[in-house]
Scaffold this motif. Sequence first.
Motif, PDB file in Angstrom:
ATOM      1  N   VAL A   1      58.915  44.416  26.030  1.00 55.66           N
ATOM      2  CA  VAL A   1      58.159  43.162  26.078  1.00 55.66           C
ATOM      3  C   VAL A   1      59.070  42.000  25.711  1.00 55.66           C
ATOM      4  N   SER A   2      59.006  40.944  26.503  1.00 55.30           N
ATOM      5  CA  SER A   2      59.665  39.684  26.169  1.00 55.30           C
ATOM      6  C   SER A   2      58.729  38.556  26.566  1.00 55.30           C
ATOM      7  N   PHE A   3      59.036  37.343  26.120  1.00 54.51           N
ATOM      8  CA  PHE A   3      58.171  36.225  26.488  1.00 54.51           C
ATOM      9  C   PHE A   3      58.932  34.913  26.434  1.00 54.51           C
ATOM     10  N   VAL A   4      58.422  33.940  27.182  1.00 57.35           N
ATOM     11  CA  VAL A   4      58.900  32.569  27.123  1.00 57.35           C
ATOM     12  C   VAL A   4      57.729  31.692  26.735  1.00 57.35           C
ATOM     13  N   VAL A   5      58.018  30.558  26.123  1.00 50.15           N
ATOM     14  CA  VAL A   5      56.983  29.609  25.705  1.00 50.15           C
ATOM     15  C   VAL A   5      57.055  28.414  26.647  1.00 50.15           C
ATOM     16  N   LEU A   6      55.955  28.143  27.341  1.00 50.61           N
ATOM     17  CA  LEU A   6      55.949  27.118  28.380  1.00 50.61           C
ATOM     18  C   LEU A   6      54.751  26.188  28.257  1.00 50.61           C
ATOM     19  N   GLY A   7      54.956  24.934  28.683  1.00 44.23           N
ATOM     20  CA  GLY A   7      53.857  23.998  28.814  1.00 44.23           C
ATOM     21  C   GLY A   7      53.556  23.197  27.571  1.00 44.23           C
ATOM     22  N   ALA A   8      52.704  22.175  27.763  1.00 41.85           N
ATOM     23  CA  ALA A   8      52.368  21.248  26.687  1.00 41.85           C
ATOM     24  C   ALA A   8      51.622  21.927  25.548  1.00 41.85           C
ATOM     25  N   ILE A   9      50.909  23.022  25.846  1.00 40.88           N
ATOM     26  CA  ILE A   9      50.137  23.715  24.807  1.00 40.88           C
ATOM     27  C   ILE A   9      50.901  24.934  24.307  1.00 40.88           C
ATOM     28  N   GLU A  10      52.163  25.044  24.692  1.00 45.89           N
ATOM     29  CA  GLU A  10      53.051  26.115  24.229  1.00 45.89           C
ATOM     30  C   GLU A  10      52.431  27.497  24.433  1.00 45.89           C
ATOM     31  N   ASN A  11      52.248  27.829  25.683  1.00 43.64           N
ATOM     32  CA  ASN A  11      51.715  29.140  26.043  1.00 43.64           C
ATOM     33  C   ASN A  11      52.793  30.212  25.981  1.00 43.64           C
ATOM     34  N   ASN A  12      52.427  31.379  25.489  1.00 45.62           N
ATOM     35  CA  ASN A  12      53.300  32.545  25.550  1.00 45.62           C
ATOM     36  C   ASN A  12      53.097  33.234  26.898  1.00 45.62           C
ATOM     37  N   VAL A  13      54.136  33.252  27.709  1.00 45.29           N
ATOM     38  CA  VAL A  13      54.089  33.941  29.004  1.00 45.29           C
ATOM     39  C   VAL A  13      54.877  35.240  28.845  1.00 45.29           C
ATOM     40  N   TYR A  14      54.188  36.375  28.972  1.00 37.30           N
ATOM     41  CA  TYR A  14      54.788  37.671  28.655  1.00 37.30           C
ATOM     42  C   TYR A  14      55.299  38.397  29.900  1.00 37.30           C
ATOM     43  N   PHE A  15      56.390  39.144  29.684  1.00 36.29           N
ATOM     44  CA  PHE A  15      56.960  40.031  30.686  1.00 36.29           C
ATOM     45  C   PHE A  15      56.943  41.426  30.081  1.00 36.29           C
TER      46      PHE A  15
END
Length: 219
Positions: free
Chosen positions: A12-26
Amino acid sequence: MAYKVKGTCVDVSFVVLGAIENNVYFVTDGVSTIVVDPSCKPDVIMEALGGRKLDAIVLTHRHFDHVGAAAELRRRTGATVIASAIDADTIEGKKPVSRMERPFEPCPVDHRVNHGDVLKIGNMPWKVIMTPGHTEGSMCLFLDPQFGDHPEAKPVLIAGDTLFCGSIGRTDFEGGSMSAMRKSLKRLAALPDDTVVLPGHGSLTTIAGERRRVFAFYA
Protein backbone atom coordinates in the motif's frame (compact mmCIF):
# COMPACT_ATOMS: atom_id res chain seq x y z
CA MET A 1 5.48 12.19 -3.24
CA ALA A 2 4.10 8.71 -2.52
CA TYR A 3 4.08 7.45 1.07
CA LYS A 4 4.49 3.75 1.88
CA VAL A 5 2.34 1.88 4.40
CA LYS A 6 4.28 -0.82 6.28
CA GLY A 7 3.20 -4.10 7.83
CA THR A 8 0.02 -4.72 5.86
CA CYS A 9 -0.87 -7.91 4.00
CA VAL A 10 -0.61 -6.10 0.64
CA ASP A 11 1.62 -3.36 -0.79
CA VAL A 12 0.00 0.00 0.00
CA SER A 13 1.16 3.51 -0.84
CA PHE A 14 -0.64 6.82 -1.17
CA VAL A 15 -0.38 10.40 -2.37
CA VAL A 16 -2.14 13.41 -0.86
CA LEU A 17 -3.97 15.49 -3.46
CA GLY A 18 -6.35 18.42 -3.71
CA ALA A 19 -7.51 21.33 -1.60
CA ILE A 20 -9.02 19.02 1.03
CA GLU A 21 -5.87 16.86 1.14
CA ASN A 22 -7.35 13.57 0.06
CA ASN A 23 -5.43 10.34 0.52
CA VAL A 24 -5.38 8.55 -2.84
CA TYR A 25 -4.32 4.94 -2.26
CA PHE A 26 -2.51 2.45 -4.49
CA VAL A 27 -2.91 -1.16 -3.40
CA THR A 28 -1.31 -4.17 -5.09
CA ASP A 29 -0.73 -7.83 -4.36
CA GLY A 30 1.90 -8.09 -7.09
CA VAL A 31 -0.71 -9.41 -9.50
CA SER A 32 -3.30 -6.64 -9.65
CA THR A 33 -3.39 -2.97 -8.65
CA ILE A 34 -6.24 -0.75 -7.50
CA VAL A 35 -6.52 2.98 -6.97
CA VAL A 36 -8.86 4.17 -4.23
CA ASP A 37 -10.72 7.50 -4.43
CA PRO A 38 -8.82 9.33 -7.19
CA SER A 39 -9.49 12.88 -6.11
CA CYS A 40 -7.88 14.96 -8.87
CA LYS A 41 -4.69 15.39 -10.93
CA PRO A 42 -4.81 12.24 -13.06
CA ASP A 43 -1.29 12.94 -14.35
CA VAL A 44 0.09 12.70 -10.81
CA ILE A 45 -1.85 9.49 -10.19
CA MET A 46 -0.57 7.95 -13.40
CA GLU A 47 2.99 8.90 -12.47
CA ALA A 48 2.57 7.34 -9.03
CA LEU A 49 1.39 4.12 -10.66
CA GLY A 50 4.89 3.86 -12.07
CA GLY A 51 3.90 1.99 -15.19
CA ARG A 52 1.86 -0.64 -13.36
CA LYS A 53 -1.34 -1.80 -15.03
CA LEU A 54 -4.36 -0.41 -13.22
CA ASP A 55 -7.03 -3.07 -12.80
CA ALA A 56 -9.66 -1.33 -10.70
CA ILE A 57 -10.72 2.08 -9.42
CA VAL A 58 -12.57 1.90 -6.10
CA LEU A 59 -14.82 4.81 -5.10
CA THR A 60 -15.84 4.70 -1.44
CA HIS A 61 -18.58 7.30 -1.93
CA ARG A 62 -19.94 9.85 -4.35
CA HIS A 63 -18.36 13.16 -3.23
CA PHE A 64 -16.36 15.20 -5.74
CA ASP A 65 -13.11 14.99 -3.78
CA HIS A 66 -13.17 11.19 -4.03
CA VAL A 67 -14.25 10.72 -7.64
CA GLY A 68 -12.92 13.80 -9.46
CA ALA A 69 -10.27 12.00 -11.54
CA ALA A 70 -12.10 8.68 -11.91
CA ALA A 71 -13.52 9.28 -15.40
CA GLU A 72 -10.16 10.36 -16.83
CA LEU A 73 -8.33 7.44 -15.21
CA ARG A 74 -10.89 5.03 -16.62
CA ARG A 75 -10.38 6.49 -20.10
CA ARG A 76 -6.61 6.23 -19.87
CA THR A 77 -6.36 2.78 -18.32
CA GLY A 78 -9.56 0.88 -19.04
CA ALA A 79 -9.74 -0.03 -15.35
CA THR A 80 -12.99 -1.32 -13.87
CA VAL A 81 -14.75 1.30 -11.73
CA ILE A 82 -16.30 -0.08 -8.54
CA ALA A 83 -18.77 1.76 -6.28
CA SER A 84 -21.75 1.02 -4.09
CA ALA A 85 -25.05 0.40 -5.82
CA ILE A 86 -26.54 3.24 -3.77
CA ASP A 87 -24.08 5.98 -4.75
CA ALA A 88 -23.48 4.74 -8.32
CA ASP A 89 -26.26 6.75 -9.99
CA THR A 90 -24.84 10.02 -8.65
CA ILE A 91 -21.31 9.06 -9.69
CA GLU A 92 -22.62 8.33 -13.18
CA GLY A 93 -24.47 11.65 -13.36
CA LYS A 94 -27.92 10.07 -13.41
CA LYS A 95 -28.80 11.79 -10.15
CA PRO A 96 -27.74 15.40 -9.52
CA VAL A 97 -25.41 16.37 -6.71
CA SER A 98 -26.90 18.59 -4.04
CA ARG A 99 -26.28 22.31 -3.87
CA MET A 100 -23.96 21.70 -0.89
CA GLU A 101 -21.64 19.56 -3.02
CA ARG A 102 -19.32 20.46 -5.87
CA PRO A 103 -19.99 18.99 -9.31
CA PHE A 104 -17.56 16.58 -10.98
CA GLU A 105 -17.20 14.79 -14.31
CA PRO A 106 -19.58 11.81 -14.24
CA CYS A 107 -17.92 8.41 -14.43
CA PRO A 108 -19.45 5.09 -15.53
CA VAL A 109 -19.61 2.53 -12.73
CA ASP A 110 -18.75 -0.89 -14.13
CA HIS A 111 -19.41 -2.90 -10.99
CA ARG A 112 -21.98 -2.01 -8.34
CA VAL A 113 -21.58 -3.65 -4.96
CA ASN A 114 -23.64 -4.21 -1.83
CA HIS A 115 -23.00 -5.12 1.79
CA GLY A 116 -21.35 -8.50 2.19
CA ASP A 117 -20.14 -8.78 -1.40
CA VAL A 118 -16.59 -10.04 -1.89
CA LEU A 119 -14.51 -8.32 -4.57
CA LYS A 120 -11.80 -10.63 -5.91
CA ILE A 121 -9.16 -8.39 -7.48
CA GLY A 122 -6.07 -10.40 -8.34
CA ASN A 123 -5.51 -12.52 -5.24
CA MET A 124 -7.17 -9.94 -2.98
CA PRO A 125 -10.64 -10.85 -1.64
CA TRP A 126 -12.01 -7.53 -0.38
CA LYS A 127 -15.17 -7.74 1.72
CA VAL A 128 -17.64 -4.90 1.18
CA ILE A 129 -18.89 -3.29 4.39
CA MET A 130 -21.64 -0.75 3.75
CA THR A 131 -21.18 2.19 6.12
CA PRO A 132 -23.91 4.78 5.47
CA GLY A 133 -23.76 7.98 7.47
CA HIS A 134 -21.52 10.27 5.44
CA THR A 135 -23.56 9.43 2.34
CA GLU A 136 -26.28 6.82 1.98
CA GLY A 137 -23.96 4.67 -0.11
CA SER A 138 -20.65 5.08 1.70
CA MET A 139 -18.69 1.85 1.90
CA CYS A 140 -15.51 0.40 3.34
CA LEU A 141 -13.47 -2.55 2.08
CA PHE A 142 -11.81 -5.05 4.42
CA LEU A 143 -8.97 -7.43 3.57
CA ASP A 144 -8.13 -10.20 6.04
CA PRO A 145 -4.66 -11.73 5.57
CA GLN A 146 -5.91 -15.16 6.60
CA PHE A 147 -7.29 -15.48 3.08
CA GLY A 148 -3.90 -14.76 1.46
CA ASP A 149 -0.29 -15.83 1.66
CA HIS A 150 0.69 -13.53 4.54
CA PRO A 151 -1.30 -14.58 7.64
CA GLU A 152 1.28 -12.87 9.85
CA ALA A 153 0.58 -9.46 8.30
CA LYS A 154 -2.04 -6.96 9.40
CA PRO A 155 -5.56 -6.71 7.98
CA VAL A 156 -6.46 -3.60 5.99
CA LEU A 157 -9.58 -1.43 6.03
CA ILE A 158 -10.18 1.09 3.26
CA ALA A 159 -12.31 3.51 5.26
CA GLY A 160 -13.20 6.39 2.95
CA ASP A 161 -14.81 9.19 4.93
CA THR A 162 -16.44 6.96 7.53
CA LEU A 163 -13.60 6.61 10.04
CA PHE A 164 -10.61 8.92 10.52
CA CYS A 165 -7.83 9.09 13.07
CA GLY A 166 -9.69 10.45 16.08
CA SER A 167 -12.87 11.44 14.24
CA ILE A 168 -15.63 10.43 11.86
CA GLY A 169 -17.01 11.71 8.57
CA ARG A 170 -19.42 14.62 8.51
CA THR A 171 -23.11 13.75 8.59
CA ASP A 172 -24.54 17.18 7.74
CA PHE A 173 -24.37 16.82 3.95
CA GLU A 174 -27.39 15.67 1.96
CA GLY A 175 -27.84 11.97 2.58
CA GLY A 176 -25.88 12.09 5.82
CA SER A 177 -27.23 10.62 9.04
CA MET A 178 -25.72 10.41 12.50
CA SER A 179 -27.94 7.46 13.46
CA ALA A 180 -26.78 5.58 10.36
CA MET A 181 -23.18 6.55 11.12
CA ARG A 182 -23.41 5.08 14.62
CA LYS A 183 -24.63 1.76 13.21
CA SER A 184 -21.84 1.79 10.64
CA LEU A 185 -19.22 2.41 13.32
CA LYS A 186 -20.53 -0.57 15.26
CA ARG A 187 -19.78 -2.68 12.20
CA LEU A 188 -16.24 -1.38 12.05
CA ALA A 189 -15.74 -1.81 15.80
CA ALA A 190 -16.17 -5.57 15.29
CA LEU A 191 -12.99 -5.76 13.18
CA PRO A 192 -9.67 -6.99 14.63
CA ASP A 193 -7.69 -4.52 16.73
CA ASP A 194 -4.61 -4.70 14.52
CA THR A 195 -6.50 -3.70 11.37
CA VAL A 196 -4.70 -0.84 9.60
CA VAL A 197 -7.24 1.86 8.74
CA LEU A 198 -6.69 3.80 5.50
CA PRO A 199 -8.87 6.92 5.87
CA GLY A 200 -9.86 9.29 3.10
CA HIS A 201 -8.12 12.19 4.83
CA GLY A 202 -5.51 12.60 7.54
CA SER A 203 -3.25 10.15 9.33
CA LEU A 204 -3.47 6.39 9.15
CA THR A 205 -4.72 4.64 12.27
CA THR A 206 -5.84 1.24 13.59
CA ILE A 207 -9.10 -0.17 14.88
CA ALA A 208 -7.49 -0.51 18.33
CA GLY A 209 -6.51 3.15 18.30
CA GLU A 210 -10.05 4.24 17.53
CA ARG A 211 -11.68 2.19 20.27
CA ARG A 212 -10.98 4.93 22.83
CA ARG A 213 -10.99 7.91 20.45
CA VAL A 214 -14.10 7.14 18.39
CA PHE A 215 -15.94 3.92 19.18
CA ALA A 216 -16.23 4.70 22.88
CA PHE A 217 -18.29 7.78 22.00
CA TYR A 218 -20.18 6.81 18.85
CA ALA A 219 -20.39 3.03 18.69
